[in-house]
Design a protein around this motif. Structure first.
Motif, PDB file in Angstrom:
ATOM      1  N   LEU A  63      29.663 -71.725  -0.691  1.00  0.00           N
ATOM      2  CA  LEU A  63      29.097 -70.836   0.335  1.00  0.00           C
ATOM      3  C   LEU A  63      30.028 -69.648   0.569  1.00  0.00           C
ATOM      4  O   LEU A  63      29.564 -68.509   0.716  1.00  0.00           O
ATOM      5  N   LEU A  64      31.354 -69.919   0.563  1.00  0.00           N
ATOM      6  CA  LEU A  64      32.315 -68.812   0.727  1.00  0.00           C
ATOM      7  C   LEU A  64      32.131 -67.798  -0.397  1.00  0.00           C
ATOM      8  O   LEU A  64      32.118 -66.587  -0.160  1.00  0.00           O
ATOM      9  N   ARG A  66      29.421 -67.176  -2.058  1.00  0.00           N
ATOM     10  CA  ARG A  66      28.162 -66.448  -1.801  1.00  0.00           C
ATOM     11  C   ARG A  66      28.385 -65.355  -0.755  1.00  0.00           C
ATOM     12  O   ARG A  66      27.866 -64.249  -0.874  1.00  0.00           O
ATOM     13  N   ILE A  67      29.153 -65.719   0.285  1.00  0.00           N
ATOM     14  CA  ILE A  67      29.422 -64.751   1.354  1.00  0.00           C
ATOM     15  C   ILE A  67      30.235 -63.576   0.803  1.00  0.00           C
ATOM     16  O   ILE A  67      29.928 -62.414   1.067  1.00  0.00           O
ATOM     17  N   GLU A  68      31.260 -63.902  -0.002  1.00  0.00           N
ATOM     18  CA  GLU A  68      32.095 -62.816  -0.545  1.00  0.00           C
ATOM     19  C   GLU A  68      31.285 -61.914  -1.470  1.00  0.00           C
ATOM     20  O   GLU A  68      31.439 -60.702  -1.444  1.00  0.00           O
ATOM     21  N   GLY A  70      28.227 -61.349  -1.096  1.00  0.00           N
ATOM     22  CA  GLY A  70      27.403 -60.578  -0.155  1.00  0.00           C
ATOM     23  C   GLY A  70      28.163 -59.398   0.419  1.00  0.00           C
ATOM     24  O   GLY A  70      27.620 -58.305   0.548  1.00  0.00           O
ATOM     25  N   THR A  71      29.446 -59.598   0.761  1.00  0.00           N
ATOM     26  CA  THR A  71      30.213 -58.478   1.319  1.00  0.00           C
ATOM     27  C   THR A  71      30.459 -57.424   0.248  1.00  0.00           C
ATOM     28  O   THR A  71      30.505 -56.241   0.543  1.00  0.00           O
ATOM     29  N   ASP A  74      27.475 -55.344   0.012  1.00  0.00           N
ATOM     30  CA  ASP A  74      27.518 -54.405   1.134  1.00  0.00           C
ATOM     31  C   ASP A  74      28.365 -53.196   0.787  1.00  0.00           C
ATOM     32  O   ASP A  74      28.014 -52.069   1.063  1.00  0.00           O
ATOM     33  N   ILE A 222      18.863 -56.665   9.806  1.00  0.00           N
ATOM     34  CA  ILE A 222      19.307 -57.804   8.997  1.00  0.00           C
ATOM     35  C   ILE A 222      18.414 -58.051   7.785  1.00  0.00           C
ATOM     36  O   ILE A 222      18.590 -59.022   7.069  1.00  0.00           O
TER      37      ILE A 222
ATOM     38  N   ARG B  24      39.169 -58.332   3.239  1.00  0.00           N
ATOM     39  CA  ARG B  24      38.331 -59.492   2.905  1.00  0.00           C
ATOM     40  C   ARG B  24      39.055 -60.819   3.083  1.00  0.00           C
ATOM     41  O   ARG B  24      38.429 -61.835   3.358  1.00  0.00           O
ATOM     42  N   LEU B  27      38.334 -62.514   6.277  1.00  0.00           N
ATOM     43  CA  LEU B  27      37.055 -63.218   6.390  1.00  0.00           C
ATOM     44  C   LEU B  27      37.219 -64.655   5.891  1.00  0.00           C
ATOM     45  O   LEU B  27      36.641 -65.591   6.451  1.00  0.00           O
ATOM     46  N   ARG B  28      38.060 -64.827   4.835  1.00  0.00           N
ATOM     47  CA  ARG B  28      38.332 -66.164   4.306  1.00  0.00           C
ATOM     48  C   ARG B  28      39.051 -67.014   5.357  1.00  0.00           C
ATOM     49  O   ARG B  28      38.794 -68.207   5.475  1.00  0.00           O
ATOM     50  N   TYR B  31      36.486 -68.099   7.783  1.00  0.00           N
ATOM     51  CA  TYR B  31      35.667 -69.130   7.140  1.00  0.00           C
ATOM     52  C   TYR B  31      36.388 -70.474   7.179  1.00  0.00           C
ATOM     53  O   TYR B  31      35.817 -71.495   7.559  1.00  0.00           O
ATOM     54  N   GLU B  53      23.044 -73.458   5.636  1.00  0.00           N
ATOM     55  CA  GLU B  53      23.944 -72.622   4.816  1.00  0.00           C
ATOM     56  C   GLU B  53      23.453 -71.176   4.764  1.00  0.00           C
ATOM     57  O   GLU B  53      24.251 -70.246   4.817  1.00  0.00           O
ATOM     58  N   ASP B  54      22.126 -71.001   4.682  1.00  0.00           N
ATOM     59  CA  ASP B  54      21.573 -69.635   4.706  1.00  0.00           C
ATOM     60  C   ASP B  54      21.940 -68.945   6.011  1.00  0.00           C
ATOM     61  O   ASP B  54      22.294 -67.763   6.038  1.00  0.00           O
ATOM     62  N   VAL B  56      24.477 -69.589   8.043  1.00  0.00           N
ATOM     63  CA  VAL B  56      25.909 -69.296   8.128  1.00  0.00           C
ATOM     64  C   VAL B  56      26.278 -68.166   7.157  1.00  0.00           C
ATOM     65  O   VAL B  56      27.122 -67.324   7.453  1.00  0.00           O
ATOM     66  N   HIS B  57      25.616 -68.122   6.023  1.00  0.00           N
ATOM     67  CA  HIS B  57      25.793 -67.011   5.077  1.00  0.00           C
ATOM     68  C   HIS B  57      25.488 -65.687   5.778  1.00  0.00           C
ATOM     69  O   HIS B  57      26.289 -64.754   5.795  1.00  0.00           O
ATOM     70  N   GLU B  58      24.310 -65.626   6.392  1.00  0.00           N
ATOM     71  CA  GLU B  58      23.895 -64.413   7.103  1.00  0.00           C
ATOM     72  C   GLU B  58      24.865 -64.119   8.255  1.00  0.00           C
ATOM     73  O   GLU B  58      25.223 -62.959   8.503  1.00  0.00           O
ATOM     74  N   PHE B  60      28.075 -64.821   8.502  1.00  0.00           N
ATOM     75  CA  PHE B  60      29.351 -64.257   8.040  1.00  0.00           C
ATOM     76  C   PHE B  60      29.188 -62.811   7.571  1.00  0.00           C
ATOM     77  O   PHE B  60      30.088 -61.992   7.749  1.00  0.00           O
ATOM     78  N   LEU B  61      28.033 -62.488   6.990  1.00  0.00           N
ATOM     79  CA  LEU B  61      27.816 -61.087   6.604  1.00  0.00           C
ATOM     80  C   LEU B  61      27.755 -60.207   7.850  1.00  0.00           C
ATOM     81  O   LEU B  61      28.269 -59.097   7.870  1.00  0.00           O
ATOM     82  N   ARG B  62      27.133 -60.753   8.923  1.00  0.00           N
ATOM     83  CA  ARG B  62      27.079 -59.992  10.178  1.00  0.00           C
ATOM     84  C   ARG B  62      28.463 -59.851  10.789  1.00  0.00           C
ATOM     85  O   ARG B  62      28.804 -58.798  11.322  1.00  0.00           O
ATOM     86  N   TRP B  64      31.225 -59.781   9.162  1.00  0.00           N
ATOM     87  CA  TRP B  64      31.916 -58.802   8.326  1.00  0.00           C
ATOM     88  C   TRP B  64      31.510 -57.373   8.693  1.00  0.00           C
ATOM     89  O   TRP B  64      32.333 -56.489   8.833  1.00  0.00           O
ATOM     90  N   ARG B  65      30.210 -57.178   8.867  1.00  0.00           N
ATOM     91  CA  ARG B  65      29.721 -55.828   9.157  1.00  0.00           C
ATOM     92  C   ARG B  65      30.046 -55.376  10.578  1.00  0.00           C
ATOM     93  O   ARG B  65      30.208 -54.196  10.826  1.00  0.00           O
TER      94      ARG B  65
END
Lengths: 239, 183
Positions: A63-64, A66-68, A70-71, A74, A222, B24, B27-28, B31, B53-54, B56-58, B60-62, B64-65
Protein backbone atom coordinates in the motif's frame (compact mmCIF):
# COMPACT_ATOMS: atom_id res chain seq x y z
CA UNK A 1 -22.60 30.48 22.27
CA UNK A 2 -23.81 28.73 19.14
CA UNK A 3 -27.46 27.77 18.64
CA UNK A 4 -28.69 24.25 19.32
CA UNK A 5 -29.24 23.78 15.60
CA UNK A 6 -25.61 24.65 14.90
CA UNK A 7 -24.38 22.38 17.66
CA UNK A 8 -26.35 19.49 16.16
CA UNK A 9 -25.19 20.42 12.66
CA UNK A 10 -21.55 20.34 13.85
CA UNK A 11 -22.05 17.05 15.73
CA UNK A 12 -23.81 15.40 12.80
CA UNK A 13 -21.21 16.77 10.38
CA UNK A 14 -18.42 15.18 12.42
CA UNK A 15 -20.41 11.93 12.76
CA UNK A 16 -20.99 11.80 8.99
CA UNK A 17 -24.77 11.94 9.38
CA UNK A 18 -25.64 14.91 7.19
CA UNK A 19 -27.59 14.59 3.98
CA UNK A 20 -25.84 16.03 0.92
CA UNK A 21 -27.47 19.48 1.09
CA UNK A 22 -26.67 19.92 4.79
CA UNK A 23 -23.15 18.61 4.12
CA UNK A 24 -22.58 21.41 1.62
CA UNK A 25 -23.90 23.97 4.11
CA UNK A 26 -21.62 22.62 6.85
CA UNK A 27 -18.55 22.62 4.59
CA UNK A 28 -19.24 26.22 3.65
CA UNK A 29 -19.76 27.27 7.26
CA UNK A 30 -16.57 25.46 8.28
CA UNK A 31 -14.61 27.90 6.10
CA UNK A 32 -16.65 31.05 6.67
CA UNK A 33 -17.82 30.83 10.29
CA UNK A 34 -15.12 30.60 13.00
CA UNK A 35 -17.66 29.74 15.75
CA UNK A 36 -18.94 26.84 13.72
CA UNK A 37 -15.38 25.70 12.92
CA UNK A 38 -14.63 25.73 16.64
CA UNK A 39 -17.74 23.68 17.34
CA UNK A 40 -16.61 21.13 14.73
CA UNK A 41 -13.09 21.01 16.23
CA UNK A 42 -14.60 20.42 19.69
CA UNK A 43 -16.69 17.53 18.37
CA UNK A 44 -13.67 15.98 16.67
CA UNK A 45 -11.81 16.15 19.97
CA UNK A 46 -14.76 14.61 21.86
CA UNK A 47 -14.93 11.63 19.51
CA UNK A 48 -11.16 11.20 19.12
CA UNK A 49 -10.95 8.35 21.66
CA UNK A 50 -12.98 6.21 19.25
CA UNK A 51 -10.34 6.65 16.55
CA UNK A 52 -7.39 6.40 18.94
CA UNK A 53 -8.69 3.04 20.17
CA UNK A 54 -9.45 1.56 16.73
CA UNK A 55 -7.73 -1.77 16.22
CA UNK A 56 -4.45 -1.45 14.31
CA UNK A 57 -4.36 -3.59 11.17
CA UNK A 58 -1.11 -4.13 9.33
CA UNK A 59 -1.07 -1.80 6.33
CA UNK A 60 1.91 -3.48 4.64
CA UNK A 61 4.53 -2.23 2.17
CA UNK A 62 2.41 -2.77 -0.98
CA UNK A 63 0.00 0.00 0.00
CA UNK A 64 2.91 2.35 0.78
CA UNK A 65 4.26 1.64 -2.70
CA UNK A 66 0.87 2.46 -4.23
CA UNK A 67 0.72 5.71 -2.26
CA UNK A 68 4.23 6.72 -3.32
CA UNK A 69 3.38 5.97 -6.95
CA UNK A 70 0.32 8.17 -6.45
CA UNK A 71 2.37 11.09 -5.13
CA UNK A 72 4.72 10.73 -8.12
CA UNK A 73 1.73 10.86 -10.47
CA UNK A 74 0.74 14.06 -8.65
CA UNK A 75 4.23 15.46 -9.19
CA UNK A 76 4.21 14.79 -12.94
CA UNK A 77 0.88 16.58 -13.10
CA UNK A 78 2.65 19.73 -11.89
CA UNK A 79 4.93 19.76 -14.95
CA UNK A 80 3.92 22.29 -17.62
CA UNK A 81 2.23 20.06 -20.22
CA UNK A 82 -0.15 17.90 -18.22
CA UNK A 83 -0.96 20.65 -15.72
CA UNK A 84 -2.16 22.91 -18.50
CA UNK A 85 -4.39 20.10 -19.65
CA UNK A 86 -5.65 19.69 -16.11
CA UNK A 87 -6.24 23.45 -15.81
CA UNK A 88 -8.06 23.38 -19.13
CA UNK A 89 -10.06 20.37 -18.05
CA UNK A 90 -11.09 22.23 -14.89
CA UNK A 91 -11.67 25.55 -16.56
CA UNK A 92 -15.26 26.58 -17.24
CA UNK A 93 -14.27 29.09 -19.96
CA UNK A 94 -12.39 26.25 -21.66
CA UNK A 95 -15.46 24.04 -21.47
CA UNK A 96 -17.52 26.89 -22.84
CA UNK A 97 -15.01 27.39 -25.64
CA UNK A 98 -14.94 23.66 -26.31
CA UNK A 99 -18.71 23.61 -26.50
CA UNK A 100 -18.71 26.65 -28.76
CA UNK A 101 -16.16 24.98 -31.04
CA UNK A 102 -18.16 21.75 -30.90
CA UNK A 103 -21.28 23.70 -31.81
CA UNK A 104 -19.44 25.43 -34.66
CA UNK A 105 -18.05 22.13 -35.89
CA UNK A 106 -21.50 20.60 -35.66
CA UNK A 107 -22.84 23.46 -37.79
CA UNK A 108 -20.08 22.97 -40.38
CA UNK A 109 -20.68 19.24 -40.32
CA UNK A 110 -24.39 19.74 -40.78
CA UNK A 111 -23.77 22.09 -43.71
CA UNK A 112 -21.34 19.79 -45.51
CA UNK A 113 -23.65 16.86 -44.91
CA UNK A 114 -26.45 18.82 -46.45
CA UNK A 115 -24.35 19.67 -49.47
CA UNK A 116 -23.32 16.04 -49.80
CA UNK A 117 -27.00 15.06 -49.79
CA UNK A 118 -26.31 11.97 -47.75
CA UNK A 119 -29.60 12.16 -45.99
CA UNK A 120 -29.93 8.50 -45.26
CA UNK A 121 -26.45 8.02 -43.89
CA UNK A 122 -26.72 11.19 -41.81
CA UNK A 123 -29.95 9.99 -40.36
CA UNK A 124 -28.25 6.84 -39.08
CA UNK A 125 -25.29 8.75 -37.64
CA UNK A 126 -27.59 11.17 -35.83
CA UNK A 127 -29.54 8.48 -34.13
CA UNK A 128 -28.11 7.56 -30.74
CA UNK A 129 -27.35 3.92 -30.02
CA UNK A 130 -27.77 4.27 -26.28
CA UNK A 131 -29.91 6.71 -24.33
CA UNK A 132 -29.99 7.38 -20.60
CA UNK A 133 -32.64 9.45 -18.87
CA UNK A 134 -31.15 11.01 -15.73
CA UNK A 135 -33.75 11.24 -13.00
CA UNK A 136 -33.92 12.91 -9.58
CA UNK A 137 -34.16 9.99 -7.16
CA UNK A 138 -36.41 11.84 -4.73
CA UNK A 139 -38.92 13.49 -7.08
CA UNK A 140 -38.53 11.08 -10.04
CA UNK A 141 -38.38 14.14 -12.31
CA UNK A 142 -36.21 13.72 -15.40
CA UNK A 143 -33.38 16.27 -15.41
CA UNK A 144 -31.31 15.39 -18.45
CA UNK A 145 -30.78 12.96 -21.30
CA UNK A 146 -27.49 11.37 -22.32
CA UNK A 147 -27.19 10.23 -25.94
CA UNK A 148 -24.36 7.95 -27.05
CA UNK A 149 -23.75 7.80 -30.80
CA UNK A 150 -22.16 5.17 -33.05
CA UNK A 151 -19.07 7.33 -33.61
CA UNK A 152 -18.33 7.34 -29.87
CA UNK A 153 -19.72 10.84 -29.32
CA UNK A 154 -21.76 11.25 -26.13
CA UNK A 155 -23.86 14.32 -25.38
CA UNK A 156 -25.81 15.53 -22.39
CA UNK A 157 -28.97 17.55 -22.92
CA UNK A 158 -30.65 19.09 -19.85
CA UNK A 159 -34.44 18.88 -19.69
CA UNK A 160 -34.85 21.33 -16.86
CA UNK A 161 -33.04 24.29 -15.35
CA UNK A 162 -30.81 23.16 -12.48
CA UNK A 163 -30.19 25.49 -9.58
CA UNK A 164 -26.40 25.88 -9.17
CA UNK A 165 -25.34 27.91 -6.10
CA UNK A 166 -22.55 30.51 -6.38
CA UNK A 167 -19.10 28.88 -6.43
CA UNK A 168 -20.48 25.49 -7.49
CA UNK A 169 -20.70 23.65 -10.77
CA UNK A 170 -22.39 20.58 -12.20
CA UNK A 171 -20.07 17.65 -12.75
CA UNK A 172 -21.06 14.71 -14.93
CA UNK A 173 -19.78 11.23 -14.10
CA UNK A 174 -20.00 7.83 -15.65
CA UNK A 175 -19.49 4.39 -14.17
CA UNK A 176 -19.05 1.40 -16.42
CA UNK A 177 -16.99 -0.79 -14.11
CA UNK A 178 -17.27 -0.69 -10.35
CA UNK A 179 -13.67 -1.88 -10.07
CA UNK A 180 -12.54 1.30 -11.83
CA UNK A 181 -15.01 3.60 -10.08
CA UNK A 182 -16.78 6.69 -11.40
CA UNK A 183 -14.99 8.92 -13.92
CA UNK A 184 -15.64 12.59 -14.51
CA UNK A 185 -16.70 13.26 -18.09
CA UNK A 186 -17.69 16.91 -17.93
CA UNK A 187 -18.04 20.04 -15.85
CA UNK A 188 -20.57 22.78 -16.59
CA UNK A 189 -21.40 26.00 -14.76
CA UNK A 190 -25.12 25.66 -15.39
CA UNK A 191 -27.61 23.37 -17.10
CA UNK A 192 -26.77 23.40 -20.81
CA UNK A 193 -26.13 20.88 -23.57
CA UNK A 194 -22.59 19.61 -23.62
CA UNK A 195 -20.52 16.99 -25.40
CA UNK A 196 -19.09 14.66 -22.79
CA UNK A 197 -15.48 13.60 -22.81
CA UNK A 198 -15.45 9.82 -22.96
CA UNK A 199 -12.60 9.65 -25.46
CA UNK A 200 -10.21 7.76 -23.18
CA UNK A 201 -12.89 5.48 -21.76
CA UNK A 202 -14.20 2.18 -23.15
CA UNK A 203 -17.05 2.52 -25.66
CA UNK A 204 -20.33 3.35 -23.98
CA UNK A 205 -22.45 0.26 -23.44
CA UNK A 206 -25.82 -0.77 -22.03
CA UNK A 207 -26.57 -0.25 -18.30
CA UNK A 208 -23.76 2.27 -17.99
CA UNK A 209 -24.46 4.74 -15.20
CA UNK A 210 -24.38 8.50 -15.76
CA UNK A 211 -24.97 11.02 -13.00
CA UNK A 212 -24.78 14.73 -12.31
CA UNK A 213 -23.45 15.92 -8.95
CA UNK A 214 -23.03 19.34 -7.42
CA UNK A 215 -19.32 20.05 -6.94
CA UNK A 216 -16.99 22.98 -6.27
CA UNK A 217 -16.63 25.33 -9.29
CA UNK A 218 -13.36 23.68 -10.35
CA UNK A 219 -14.79 20.18 -10.05
CA UNK A 220 -14.46 17.52 -7.37
CA UNK A 221 -11.07 17.91 -5.67
CA UNK A 222 -10.63 14.15 -5.25
CA UNK A 223 -11.68 12.83 -8.65
CA UNK A 224 -14.73 11.11 -7.19
CA UNK A 225 -18.19 12.57 -6.63
CA UNK A 226 -18.31 14.48 -3.33
CA UNK A 227 -21.51 16.50 -3.65
CA UNK A 228 -25.13 15.40 -3.77
CA UNK A 229 -26.36 13.45 -6.79
CA UNK A 230 -28.88 15.61 -8.60
CA UNK A 231 -29.80 13.25 -11.42
CA UNK A 232 -28.76 9.77 -12.42
CA UNK A 233 -29.71 7.05 -14.86
CA UNK A 234 -28.38 4.12 -16.85
CA UNK A 235 -28.13 3.65 -20.60
CA UNK A 236 -30.59 1.58 -22.61
CA UNK A 237 -30.37 0.64 -26.29
CA UNK A 238 -32.43 3.03 -28.40
CA UNK A 239 -34.92 1.36 -30.73
CA UNK B 1 -1.95 13.53 27.56
CA UNK B 2 0.80 10.97 28.37
CA UNK B 3 4.35 12.12 27.46
CA UNK B 4 4.62 9.27 24.92
CA UNK B 5 1.61 10.66 23.03
CA UNK B 6 3.03 14.17 23.10
CA UNK B 7 6.29 12.90 21.58
CA UNK B 8 4.32 10.91 19.00
CA UNK B 9 2.27 13.98 18.00
CA UNK B 10 5.41 16.15 17.82
CA UNK B 11 6.98 13.60 15.48
CA UNK B 12 3.86 13.64 13.31
CA UNK B 13 3.66 17.44 13.26
CA UNK B 14 7.31 17.62 12.17
CA UNK B 15 6.70 15.02 9.45
CA UNK B 16 3.66 16.97 8.20
CA UNK B 17 5.77 20.14 7.99
CA UNK B 18 8.33 18.22 5.90
CA UNK B 19 5.55 16.82 3.67
CA UNK B 20 4.40 20.38 3.05
CA UNK B 21 7.89 21.08 1.69
CA UNK B 22 7.68 18.10 -0.66
CA UNK B 23 9.77 15.64 1.36
CA UNK B 24 8.50 12.17 0.40
CA UNK B 25 10.46 10.42 3.16
CA UNK B 26 8.29 12.29 5.67
CA UNK B 27 5.18 10.66 4.19
CA UNK B 28 6.83 7.27 4.84
CA UNK B 29 7.33 8.30 8.49
CA UNK B 30 3.64 9.12 8.83
CA UNK B 31 2.72 5.87 7.10
CA UNK B 32 4.92 3.92 9.51
CA UNK B 33 3.37 5.61 12.53
CA UNK B 34 -0.29 5.80 11.54
CA UNK B 35 -1.24 3.65 8.52
CA UNK B 36 -2.12 0.59 10.64
CA UNK B 37 -4.53 2.59 12.78
CA UNK B 38 -5.98 4.35 9.72
CA UNK B 39 -6.70 0.96 8.10
CA UNK B 40 -8.48 -0.06 11.32
CA UNK B 41 -10.56 3.12 11.32
CA UNK B 42 -11.48 2.74 7.63
CA UNK B 43 -12.22 -0.97 8.07
CA UNK B 44 -14.94 -0.23 10.66
CA UNK B 45 -16.66 1.97 8.06
CA UNK B 46 -16.19 0.20 4.70
CA UNK B 47 -16.02 -3.31 6.22
CA UNK B 48 -13.88 -4.74 3.42
CA UNK B 49 -10.11 -4.92 3.41
CA UNK B 50 -9.66 -3.83 -0.23
CA UNK B 51 -11.95 -0.84 0.25
CA UNK B 52 -10.18 0.10 3.51
CA UNK B 53 -6.86 0.11 1.64
CA UNK B 54 -8.42 2.25 -1.12
CA UNK B 55 -9.63 4.71 1.52
CA UNK B 56 -6.23 4.91 3.22
CA UNK B 57 -4.54 5.24 -0.18
CA UNK B 58 -6.75 8.22 -0.99
CA UNK B 59 -6.24 9.59 2.54
CA UNK B 60 -2.44 9.58 2.21
CA UNK B 61 -2.61 11.30 -1.18
CA UNK B 62 -4.78 13.98 0.44
CA UNK B 63 -2.34 14.26 3.34
CA UNK B 64 0.47 14.69 0.83
CA UNK B 65 -1.38 17.33 -1.16
CA UNK B 66 -2.74 19.31 1.77
CA UNK B 67 -0.11 18.86 4.50
CA UNK B 68 0.39 22.61 4.53
CA UNK B 69 -3.21 23.14 5.60
CA UNK B 70 -2.68 21.23 8.86
CA UNK B 71 -3.27 23.71 11.68
CA UNK B 72 -2.13 22.65 15.14
CA UNK B 73 -4.54 25.20 16.65
CA UNK B 74 -7.48 23.17 15.26
CA UNK B 75 -6.47 19.80 16.71
CA UNK B 76 -3.73 17.22 17.05
CA UNK B 77 -1.98 15.74 13.98
CA UNK B 78 -3.57 12.39 14.77
CA UNK B 79 -7.07 13.89 14.80
CA UNK B 80 -6.29 15.53 11.47
CA UNK B 81 -5.05 12.27 9.92
CA UNK B 82 -7.91 10.20 11.34
CA UNK B 83 -10.49 12.73 10.15
CA UNK B 84 -9.10 12.48 6.62
CA UNK B 85 -9.10 8.67 6.82
CA UNK B 86 -12.72 8.65 8.11
CA UNK B 87 -13.85 11.10 5.42
CA UNK B 88 -12.21 9.07 2.65
CA UNK B 89 -13.80 5.88 4.01
CA UNK B 90 -17.22 7.56 4.27
CA UNK B 91 -16.96 8.93 0.72
CA UNK B 92 -16.03 5.47 -0.53
CA UNK B 93 -18.87 3.84 1.42
CA UNK B 94 -21.46 6.29 0.08
CA UNK B 95 -20.04 5.88 -3.47
CA UNK B 96 -20.19 2.11 -3.17
CA UNK B 97 -23.81 2.17 -2.11
CA UNK B 98 -24.84 4.85 -4.58
CA UNK B 99 -23.24 3.01 -7.47
CA UNK B 100 -24.28 -0.43 -6.28
CA UNK B 101 -26.61 -1.33 -9.15
CA UNK B 102 -26.46 -4.95 -8.06
CA UNK B 103 -25.88 -6.41 -4.62
CA UNK B 104 -22.84 -8.49 -5.48
CA UNK B 105 -19.53 -7.89 -3.76
CA UNK B 106 -20.56 -4.76 -1.86
CA UNK B 107 -19.70 -4.08 1.76
CA UNK B 108 -21.46 -6.37 4.26
CA UNK B 109 -24.89 -5.23 5.36
CA UNK B 110 -24.93 -2.76 8.26
CA UNK B 111 -27.33 -5.13 10.07
CA UNK B 112 -24.32 -7.29 10.93
CA UNK B 113 -22.60 -4.45 12.77
CA UNK B 114 -22.55 -4.07 16.51
CA UNK B 115 -21.62 -0.98 18.48
CA UNK B 116 -20.29 -3.08 21.36
CA UNK B 117 -16.80 -3.76 20.03
CA UNK B 118 -15.95 -0.07 19.60
CA UNK B 119 -17.41 0.74 23.03
CA UNK B 120 -15.43 -1.95 24.85
CA UNK B 121 -12.24 -0.86 23.09
CA UNK B 122 -12.49 2.60 24.68
CA UNK B 123 -10.18 2.82 27.71
CA UNK B 124 -11.93 2.82 31.13
CA UNK B 125 -10.46 6.25 31.79
CA UNK B 126 -11.87 7.73 28.58
CA UNK B 127 -14.22 10.65 29.21
CA UNK B 128 -16.06 9.67 26.01
CA UNK B 129 -16.66 6.19 27.40
CA UNK B 130 -17.84 7.48 30.78
CA UNK B 131 -20.28 9.88 29.16
CA UNK B 132 -21.55 7.31 26.63
CA UNK B 133 -22.16 4.91 29.53
CA UNK B 134 -24.53 7.46 31.02
CA UNK B 135 -26.74 7.47 27.89
CA UNK B 136 -29.65 5.09 27.33
CA UNK B 137 -28.52 1.97 25.48
CA UNK B 138 -30.40 3.02 22.33
CA UNK B 139 -28.82 6.48 22.16
CA UNK B 140 -25.39 5.06 22.93
CA UNK B 141 -25.75 2.59 20.07
CA UNK B 142 -27.11 5.21 17.65
CA UNK B 143 -24.22 7.62 18.28
CA UNK B 144 -21.60 4.85 18.09
CA UNK B 145 -22.99 3.27 14.91
CA UNK B 146 -22.96 6.70 13.25
CA UNK B 147 -19.47 7.81 14.22
CA UNK B 148 -17.58 4.52 14.25
CA UNK B 149 -19.34 2.60 11.48
CA UNK B 150 -20.50 5.48 9.30
CA UNK B 151 -24.16 4.44 9.36
CA UNK B 152 -26.75 6.91 8.06
CA UNK B 153 -29.90 7.79 10.01
CA UNK B 154 -31.80 5.34 7.81
CA UNK B 155 -29.34 2.52 8.47
CA UNK B 156 -29.41 3.22 12.22
CA UNK B 157 -33.19 3.01 12.08
CA UNK B 158 -32.93 -0.35 10.31
CA UNK B 159 -30.26 -1.64 12.67
CA UNK B 160 -32.25 -0.68 15.79
CA UNK B 161 -35.64 -1.59 14.22
CA UNK B 162 -37.23 1.81 14.84
CA UNK B 163 -38.78 4.40 12.50
CA UNK B 164 -36.44 6.92 10.85
CA UNK B 165 -37.76 9.81 12.97
CA UNK B 166 -37.03 7.91 16.17
CA UNK B 167 -33.50 7.09 15.01
CA UNK B 168 -32.88 10.76 14.18
CA UNK B 169 -34.19 11.95 17.51
CA UNK B 170 -32.22 9.34 19.49
CA UNK B 171 -29.00 10.32 17.72
CA UNK B 172 -29.61 14.04 18.22
CA UNK B 173 -30.56 13.72 21.89
CA UNK B 174 -27.63 11.37 22.40
CA UNK B 175 -25.24 13.88 20.84
CA UNK B 176 -26.58 16.77 22.91
CA UNK B 177 -26.37 14.78 26.17
CA UNK B 178 -22.86 13.73 25.23
CA UNK B 179 -21.86 17.35 24.72
CA UNK B 180 -23.40 18.33 28.04
CA UNK B 181 -21.52 15.57 29.84
CA UNK B 182 -18.15 16.09 28.14
CA UNK B 183 -18.29 19.86 28.17
Amino acid sequence: MTSERDRILAAEFVSGLLDPAEQIEAERRLVSDPDFAQEVAAWRARFSDFDDSAQEMSAGPALLQRIEDGTLADATAVEPGPSQWRALWNSLPAWRAATAIAAALTAVFALTSLIAVQFAREEIARKPIYVAILVDDATKNAGAVVNAFADGRVELIPLTDINVPEGRALEIWTLWDRAVGPRSVGLIDRARSVTLNLRDLPKTGPDQLFEITLEPASGSPIGRPTGPILYKGTTSRAL
Amino acid sequence: MPPRDIAHDAQLAAALARCAQGDRSALRVIYGLEADRMIGIAMRIVRRRDLAEDAVHEAFLRVWRSARTFDAARGTPRQWLYTIARNCALTLLRDESRFAATDDGGAPEPEQLSADDALTRLPETSRLRQCLDRLDLSKRKAVTLAYVHGLTHGEIAGRLSVPLGTAKSWTRRGLLSLQECMG
